[in-house]
Design a protein around this motif. Structure first.
Motif, short mmCIF file in Angstrom:
data_model
loop_
_atom_site.label_atom_id
_atom_site.label_comp_id
_atom_site.label_asym_id
_atom_site.label_seq_id
_atom_site.Cartn_x
_atom_site.Cartn_y
_atom_site.Cartn_z
N LEU A 105 59.12 54.07 52.45
CA LEU A 105 57.82 54.84 52.09
C LEU A 105 57.98 56.00 51.29
N ALA A 106 59.06 56.63 51.19
CA ALA A 106 59.57 57.72 50.31
C ALA A 106 59.70 57.28 48.77
N LEU A 107 60.33 55.92 48.80
CA LEU A 107 60.19 55.43 47.44
C LEU A 107 58.96 55.06 46.90
N LEU A 108 58.01 54.61 47.74
CA LEU A 108 56.49 54.20 47.36
C LEU A 108 55.81 55.54 46.85
N ILE A 109 55.96 56.50 47.68
CA ILE A 109 55.30 57.76 47.38
C ILE A 109 56.10 58.63 45.98
N THR A 110 57.13 58.16 45.73
CA THR A 110 57.66 58.71 44.63
C THR A 110 57.08 58.02 43.40
N VAL A 111 56.88 56.68 43.57
CA VAL A 111 56.21 55.86 42.51
C VAL A 111 54.93 56.42 42.02
N VAL A 112 54.14 56.55 43.48
CA VAL A 112 52.72 57.15 43.12
C VAL A 112 52.57 58.45 42.44
N ILE A 113 53.42 59.37 42.91
CA ILE A 113 53.64 60.66 42.21
C ILE A 113 53.91 60.56 40.66
N GLY A 114 54.93 59.60 40.36
CA GLY A 114 55.30 59.20 39.16
C GLY A 114 54.16 58.77 38.25
N VAL A 115 53.48 57.79 38.73
CA VAL A 115 52.20 57.40 38.08
C VAL A 115 51.40 58.67 37.49
N ALA A 116 51.09 59.33 38.63
CA ALA A 116 50.34 60.46 38.34
C ALA A 116 50.88 61.40 37.42
N VAL A 159 63.60 64.99 38.05
CA VAL A 159 62.56 65.06 38.65
C VAL A 159 62.26 63.94 39.62
N PHE A 160 62.64 62.67 39.18
CA PHE A 160 62.43 61.73 40.12
C PHE A 160 63.52 61.60 41.17
N GLN A 161 64.53 62.08 40.90
CA GLN A 161 65.61 62.66 42.17
C GLN A 161 65.06 63.25 43.05
N GLY A 162 64.60 64.28 42.47
CA GLY A 162 64.09 65.50 43.39
C GLY A 162 62.84 65.00 44.29
N LEU A 163 61.78 64.26 43.65
CA LEU A 163 60.86 63.73 44.05
C LEU A 163 61.12 62.59 45.34
N LEU A 164 62.07 61.89 45.05
CA LEU A 164 62.56 61.00 45.94
C LEU A 164 63.32 61.78 47.30
N LEU A 165 64.11 62.77 47.02
CA LEU A 165 64.66 63.43 48.26
C LEU A 165 63.73 64.20 48.96
N PHE A 166 62.68 64.82 48.31
CA PHE A 166 61.68 65.62 49.12
C PHE A 166 60.79 64.70 49.83
N SER A 167 60.53 63.57 49.07
CA SER A 167 59.67 62.39 49.98
C SER A 167 60.28 61.92 51.19
N LEU A 185 62.53 63.52 52.89
CA LEU A 185 62.63 64.67 54.04
C LEU A 185 61.36 64.54 54.62
N ALA A 186 60.15 64.39 53.89
CA ALA A 186 58.86 64.38 54.67
C ALA A 186 58.54 63.27 55.51
N CYS A 187 59.20 62.08 54.98
CA CYS A 187 58.75 60.66 55.74
C CYS A 187 59.67 60.85 56.93
N ASP A 188 60.55 61.29 57.11
CA ASP A 188 61.77 61.30 58.16
C ASP A 188 60.97 62.23 59.57
N THR A 189 59.86 62.81 59.01
CA THR A 189 59.37 63.54 60.25
C THR A 189 58.87 62.48 60.98
N LEU A 190 58.55 61.41 60.53
CA LEU A 190 57.95 60.18 61.51
C LEU A 190 58.79 59.54 62.18
N ILE A 191 60.01 59.81 62.16
CA ILE A 191 61.16 59.43 63.14
C ILE A 191 61.02 60.04 64.31
N VAL A 192 60.54 61.43 64.22
CA VAL A 192 60.65 62.21 65.59
C VAL A 192 59.21 62.69 66.09
#
Length: 383
Positions: free
Chosen positions: A21-32, A327-335, A337-344
């Protein structure tokens, strides 16, 4: 409206689905991002995700980038699973390159191919020495390994600059800050003729298998993880928490130093101020996207190397700055971290959450209510 509701137990699905999911979010933000910069998003995504795999040569270059990332990430995984936060793998990478370069400079026309082994061993030693400083200060002085390892990155970089601007500077190099090009005998053997892929790729894959066996099939690997995560429990079980810190940092430093040796005695072929390529920091993302698992880190290393190659191609073909890689590396990392919230936690609508809470309250009241009606008190034989 939505709210985050704690899960009764960790989600196994999102443990592995979160990076996707983080990779998909990174791709979407990258498109924008490409659209905002006035570039064709399709071409932008193409240079990141298609160009690095469209030919045999491109795949070879992808493996060249992925090799140091994977080797460093494997060492970092030992640290992070041991609850030791080594953030200075970049400095250990540089020190490995310096030590390996020093041995490579000793080669001459009479030197045989055997020198490749001392070069790699010197790289491992350099990384372990630099990580050993962190381990010593953590063990003896209770210093924070995050700050110490990070600050040592800058010391290592300055030391590299001193060597290539000073004692090791090539006198025939037209005053450029670099050593002489290493002799051909010092070059790391290549796997495929005409490609830059070296035996470093095999070393990385063997290292991934060895790490899997160590972590999940040996008592020492179990002790290593317990010693870092629960020192009191480790002492009770007879494991040494101090040993866990030393093993974690020396293993991580040795892996980063090996990656540095493979880099300078392979694709680069000499020491320059540009040896620090950010691999040590990017490998942190590789480790966490790969869930600190050897198999996962193989795929995340390939993904991160796509970002490196894509950033270079975006600069030459689309006129975008090379910093787009970061930029893409940072987007992937922050995405991630955000998506890991869904684990808990799980996302619930507030109305649904209130209804569920009310239902739970009703159930608890019904459970505490007697099943038989209370007997009325009688007075004088009358109800």
């Amino acid at each position: 409206m939505f709210k985050l509701e704690p899960r009764p137990q960790l989600s196994r699905f999102w443990t592995y689905g979160s990076p996707i999911l983080a990779l998909l979010i990174t791709v979407v933000i990258g498109v924008a991002l490409f659209a905002l910069l006035g570039k064709d998003p399709v071409k932008g995504l193409g240079v990141f995700f298609w160009e690095p795999i469209k030919s045999g040569y491109a795949l070879g270059e992808l493996m060249v980038k992925a090799t140091p990332l994977l080797i460093i990430a494997l060492g970092l995984a030992v640290c992070f699973r041991s609850n030791v936060w080594n953030i200075g793998a970049e400095g250990q990478f540089v020190m490995g390159a310096i030590f390996a370069g020093g041995v490579a400079l000793l080669a001459d026309k009479s030197t045989g191919p055997w020198i490749v082994v001392p070069i790699l061993m010197a790289g491992i030693l350099g990384g372990m020495v630099w990580a050993g400083i962190v381990a010593f200060l953590r063990d003896k002085c209770n210093a924070n390994e995050i700050l110490v390892s990070l600050m040592l990155v800058y010391v290592a970089t300055l030391l590299l600059g001193y060597m290539v601007y000073g004692p090791w500077k090539d006198p025939a190099g037209y005053n450029f800050p670099q050593t002489k090009t290493f002799d051909a005998v010092t070059q790391i053997p290549r796997l495929i003729q005409g490609s830059r892929v070296s035996i470093g790729l095999l070393i990385a894959l063997v290292g991934a298998g060895a790490l899997w066996v160590f972590l999940f099939r040996t008592r020492a690997g179990f002790a290593q993880q317990v010693g870092g995560l629960a020192p009191a429990a480790a002492r009770y079980a007879g494991f040494s928490a101090r040993r866990a810190v030393w093993i974690a940092l020396l293993t991580s430093g040795g892996a980063a130093g090996l990656a540095g040796a493979l880099e300078v005695a392979g694709p680069i072929g000499q020491l320059t101020p540009y040896v620090p390529a950010g691999y040590g920091f990017a490998a942190i993302i590789v480790a966490f996207v790969g869930r600190l698992h050897p198999v996962g880190m193989i795929f995340s290393a390939i993904l991160m190397s796509m970002f490196y190659i894509g950033g270079e191609l975006a600069q030459s073909r689309l006129g975008l700055p090379k910093s787009l890689t970061g930029v893409f590396q940072g987007l992937l990392l922050f995405s991630l971290l955000a998506c890991d919230t869904l684990i808990v936690y799980r996302v619930r609508r507030k109305a649904a959450a209130k209804a569920a809470s009310a239902a739970a309250t009703t159930s608890s009241l019904q459970a505490s209510t007697p099943l038989t009606a209370p007997v009325a008190r009688t007075t004088g034989g009358q109800v």
